[in-house]
Motif scaffolding. Structure first.
Motif: not given
Length: 265
Positions: A86-92
């Protein structure tokens, strides 16, 4: 120019009209008064506003558009991530950092997220931007050799022998320049959340930028080898492998730092 009324009788309008036509043909466009007029001294004339109709509503003011606060948005987005994916997605999806516009990849992390040791690098370089993984160029190859010498690897399935690697910034700065303080501060909420989710036992601050982000200090040659605390974890500043490639004599000190980490493990 003007019409000389002394030589043209007032009742002779045809003669006056002929004289006017003659002056127009000569190019006369303005009447000349008896006294000169300084137009620079005249007040600005404003066009009077049309009178408002009875019962008409007043004109609406233009809406005020408030600029988004990048740091506040980063904090809010990072707080929603309950997992690394989820962090990867919000960061992207975070678009407030200008570095993202010039980068090819969002470089998130590499290695075993259950590792006891987290290595925090600075920012992606050219090779990292192309592959989308941290530490994959010459500096990354040297990093792998360094930590393999004390039995640690990013590919190890055993958390006790594994490494997890991420960077302060996920996007490559143009020309591999040093990150700006504002960029570090903007991405800090994502980094805080990243480290909280991984929850390592030890953190290696690899270079100046991680020391600035974690300790608000710089001067890696002075800080290296001295254990400190970052994010509530034991942290060890070390010189970046890129520096070791440029300064091979410094590898001896880096080896001493690796042995210090091995002793802690």
């Amino acid at each position: 120019m003007g019409i000389d009324t002394d030589i043209i009788a007032p009742e002779n309008w045809q003669a006056a009209l002929a004289a006017l036509d003659w002056q127009v043909e000569l190019g006369v466009s303005d009447w000349v008064l008896d006294e000169p007029v300084d137009r620079y001294a005249l007040p600005d004339r404003l066009t009077p506003a049309a009178p408002a109709k009875a019962g008409a509503s007043p004109p609406l003011a233009a809406p005020v558009v408030e600029k988004a606060d990048p740091l506040a948005e980063a904090r809010a987005m990072a707080a929603t991530a309950q997992s690394l994916e989820a962090l990867r997605e919000v960061l992207a999806s975070f678009d407030q950092c200008e570095l993202k516009k010039g980068a090819k990849s969002t470089v998130f992390a590499d290695g075993n997220p259950k590792a006891r040791v987290l290595i925090l690098g600075e920012a992606p370089g050219r090779d990292e931007d192309i592959e989308g993984r941290p530490f994959v160029g010459r500096a990354g190859q040297l990093l792998d050799l360094m930590f393999a010498a004390i039995g640690l690897s990013r590919s190890a399935p055993d958390p006790g022998q594994a490494l997890y690697i991420t960077n302060v910034l996920p996007w490559r700065p143009p020309g591999n320049r040093d990150p700006e303080p504002e960029e570090i501060a903007m991405m800090r909420p994502f980094l805080d959340r990243h480290i909280a989710l991984v929850d390592p036992d030890f953190i290696v601050l690899m270079g100046n930028t991680p020391c600035k982000a974690a300790l608000d200090q710089s001067g890696i040659l002075r800080l290296r080898g001295q254990w400190t605390t970052a994010w509530g974890k034991p942290a060890l500043p070390m010189t970046h492998p890129a520096y070791l490639l440029r300064t091979p004599a410094a590898k001896r000190e880096a080896w001493a730092d690796l042995l210090s980490l091995k002793a802690r493990l």
